[in-house]
Design a protein around this motif. Structure first.
Motif, PDB file in Angstrom:
ATOM      1  N   MET A 244       0.830  -1.206   0.000  1.00  0.00           N
ATOM      2  CA  MET A 244       0.000   0.000   0.000  1.00  0.00           C
ATOM      3  C   MET A 244       0.865   1.257   0.000  1.00  0.00           C
ATOM      4  SD  MET A 244      -2.940  -1.312  -0.262  1.00  0.00           S
ATOM      5  CE  MET A 244      -4.009   0.112  -0.033  1.00  0.00           C
ATOM      6  N   GLY A 247       2.191   1.930  -3.322  1.00  0.00           N
ATOM      7  CA  GLY A 247       1.222   2.115  -4.390  1.00  0.00           C
ATOM      8  C   GLY A 247       1.236   0.978  -5.385  1.00  0.00           C
ATOM      9  N   THR A 275      -2.582   7.073  -8.589  1.00  0.00           N
ATOM     10  CA  THR A 275      -3.211   7.825  -7.504  1.00  0.00           C
ATOM     11  C   THR A 275      -3.702   6.842  -6.449  1.00  0.00           C
ATOM     12  OG1 THR A 275      -5.412   7.736  -8.523  1.00  0.00           O
ATOM     13  CG2 THR A 275      -3.994   9.608  -9.120  1.00  0.00           C
ATOM     14  N   TRP A 276      -4.139   7.376  -5.316  1.00  0.00           N
ATOM     15  CA  TRP A 276      -4.648   6.510  -4.246  1.00  0.00           C
ATOM     16  C   TRP A 276      -6.101   6.144  -4.580  1.00  0.00           C
ATOM     17  CZ3 TRP A 276      -1.618   4.951  -0.046  1.00  0.00           C
ATOM     18  CH2 TRP A 276      -2.268   4.141   0.887  1.00  0.00           C
ATOM     19  N   GLY A 294      -6.942  -1.340  -3.133  1.00  0.00           N
ATOM     20  CA  GLY A 294      -7.442  -1.197  -1.777  1.00  0.00           C
ATOM     21  C   GLY A 294      -7.883  -2.490  -1.126  1.00  0.00           C
ATOM     22  N   GLU A 361      -3.994   9.513   3.561  1.00  0.00           N
ATOM     23  CA  GLU A 361      -4.810   8.703   2.650  1.00  0.00           C
ATOM     24  C   GLU A 361      -6.032   9.495   2.175  1.00  0.00           C
ATOM     25  OE1 GLU A 361      -5.807   5.046   4.529  1.00  0.00           O
ATOM     26  OE2 GLU A 361      -3.742   4.291   4.543  1.00  0.00           O
ATOM     27  N   LEU A 364      -4.932  12.232  -0.332  1.00  0.00           N
ATOM     28  CA  LEU A 364      -4.552  11.618  -1.602  1.00  0.00           C
ATOM     29  C   LEU A 364      -5.777  11.161  -2.386  1.00  0.00           C
ATOM     30  CD1 LEU A 364      -1.447   9.526  -0.494  1.00  0.00           C
ATOM     31  CD2 LEU A 364      -1.430  11.328  -2.220  1.00  0.00           C
ATOM     32  N   ARG A 365      -6.715  10.550  -1.690  1.00  0.00           N
ATOM     33  CA  ARG A 365      -7.899  10.015  -2.364  1.00  0.00           C
ATOM     34  C   ARG A 365      -8.797  11.130  -2.887  1.00  0.00           C
ATOM     35  NH1 ARG A 365      -9.375   7.115   1.489  1.00  0.00           N
ATOM     36  NH2 ARG A 365     -11.177   8.267   2.284  1.00  0.00           N
ATOM     37  N   LEU A 371       0.733   9.814  -6.461  1.00  0.00           N
ATOM     38  CA  LEU A 371       1.375   9.230  -5.283  1.00  0.00           C
ATOM     39  C   LEU A 371       2.863   9.534  -5.272  1.00  0.00           C
ATOM     40  CD1 LEU A 371      -0.209   5.648  -5.042  1.00  0.00           C
ATOM     41  CD2 LEU A 371      -0.625   7.593  -3.554  1.00  0.00           C
TER      42      LEU A 371
END
Length: 455
Positions: A244, A247, A275-276, A294, A361, A364-365, A371
């Motif tokens: 995680m 990435g 990207t997250w 995820g 997190e 980022l999301r 990332l």
């Protein structure tokens, strides 16, 4: 020049795998390839097991023709295992295009396997040709180099040799060039290795494998199955967390692709997420997103659950469940440490660390930020001013952390090193169209510079 065990003290051969006995593997013969063109040799990894002194001719003889290395396994062994593939149990698995052909100690004293990919057919090939595309080998080099630099426990690609065959493949332009790859791995014992023995109700071999794993891979004089499960839970929770933070999306987290040392290996449809995005997938055939970015911690936990089920003939349910239930808390601790490591800051108190990770997190999301760009910019804990209001919580929390390393390395004066699919395809195109290996060599140099800056 050949390896001389008397003159090369770094070379410490082993034959430990043979102590398991014939029920665990099948002797096989490597394919006789038309050619052996050396395309990549990892002297950094080779030095750790005393093999860097081989000249190119000897290298090709051992890693393209598979002449036995001195004082280790007398010949290639295809390992037997089962496994769940996308949650469906398959008892017809085993090493179908690879084998283990040597064991040795590394410079840390760990027992290491030299295993192959694309080395020919075995009893477990299931109508496959046992070969590897050159593109698949190049992709595996890039995956292992990048993951090693990002602090993910991973096999290392030791060698890639082009073999002169033309392969037919249904999912890429064909005919395509062929290769044989050698990886250096801290064990090829998989969760699926235990599943096979449980499926066959071979309790004696199951107990033997527990003892082998604890003694040789964990340096513990024990044959306690609960202790083994506890160790595997800890290692795989760390692996999930570091995926995680990197990435990274493995793509095929089947139980035959999870080894019991928690070291990632066997890279097929892998990707690095730009990207997250929890739903980001690597495999075009993962239609349900089972192994999406995820969902990887959940997937690895599910695989370890299958190990617990396999150990049930040797232990009561309650202590196995207790050990299995520690995966979640261990993962939460590990993911905090992994993300703080990539941010380049020292851990503080556990609650504060978790809050920083959650804030990171979330930002980022919700922002869809890159990332690699974010972790490059934020390394050391000083988030640049162009990161606006959505990053205020992250900036405030980071301000209380001490840097674990400065930004003096030349890497920090350039751009972040990424490994997104367009670049992977571009590197391969240069090789496929013009036999130009320069972009691959340059990328490995940049990845290793990043690894030095982060380490």
């Amino acid at each position: 020049m050949p390896i001389d065990p008397q003159a090369s003290p770094a070379y410490r051969p082993e034959t430990t795998l043979l102590t398991l006995g014939d029920a665990f593997f099948d002797p096989v013969t490597a394919a006789d390839f038309p050619d052996t063109m050396l395309r990549f040799r990892n002297d950094r990894a080779a030095a750790q097991v005393g093999l860097a002194g081989l000249d190119d001719a000897e290298w090709a003889r051992h890693f393209g023709r598979f002449a036995p290395l001195p004082d280790t396994l007398p010949g290639p062994l295809a390992l037997r295992y089962h496994g769940h593939q996308f949650r469906n149990y398959n008892p017809d698995l085993g090493d179908g295009r690879g084998f283990t052909f040597a064991q040795m100690r590394d410079d840390r004293g760990r027992l290491m396997d030299l295993g192959t990919k694309g080395s020919g057919q075995t009893p477990w090939s299931r109508a496959g040709d046992g070969r590897l595309t050159l593109k698949g080998g190049v992709r595996e080099i890039l995956a292992t180099e990048m993951l090693e630099a990002l602090n993910v426990p991973t096999s290392r690609t030791l060698s890639l040799i082009e073999t002169g065959e033309r392969l037919q493949r249904g999912d890429e332009p064909s005919p395509t060039r062929s290769a044989v790859l050698v990886r250096l791995n801290h064990s090829h014992v998989r969760i699926g290795t235990f599943q096979r023995l449980a499926y066959e109700r071979d309790e004696a071999s199951l107990r033997k494998l527990v003892g082998y794993t604890l003694r040789n891979l964990y340096d513990e004089d024990s044959d306690d199955p609960v202790r083994l499960l506890d160790r595997v839970v800890a290692r795989t929770a760390r692996l999930a967390a570091r995926y995680m933070a990197a990435g990274f999306v493995h793509g095929v987290l089947n139980s035959d692709n999870i080894n019991v040392t928690g070291e990632s290996f066997d890279y097929g449809p892998w990707r690095f997420a730009p990207t997250w995005d929890p739903g980001f997938t690597a495999a075009y055939f993962d239609h349900e997103g089972l192994y999406a970015f995820g969902r990887q911690p959940e997937a690895i936990h599910w695989d370890v659950m299958q190990l617990a089920v396999s150990l049930r003939p040797l232990a009561e349910s309650e202590p196995l469940i207790t050990a299995l239930d520690t995966f979640g808390p261990r993962y939460q601790t590990e993911v905090s440490e992994a993300i703080l490591w990539r941010l380049g800051v020292q851990p503080s108190d556990p609650d504060g660390d978790r809050a920083l990770v959650q804030a990171t997190e979330l930002a980022l999301r919700t922002t869809g930020s890159s990332l690699d760009r974010f972790f490059f910019d934020a390394f050391g804990g000083d988030l640049p001013p162009e990161y606006g209001a959505p990053w205020d919580d992250v900036r405030t929390r980071l301000a209380g952390y001490a840097a674990r390393k400065d930004r003096a390395h030349p890497y920090w004066s350039g751009s972040p090193c990424s490994m997104l699919i367009d670049e992977v395809e571009s590197i391969w195109s240069g090789i496929a169209d013009h036999d130009d290996w320069g972009a691959l060599e340059a990328k490995i140099a940049v990845i290793r510079a990043m690894g030095a800056a982060l380490a």
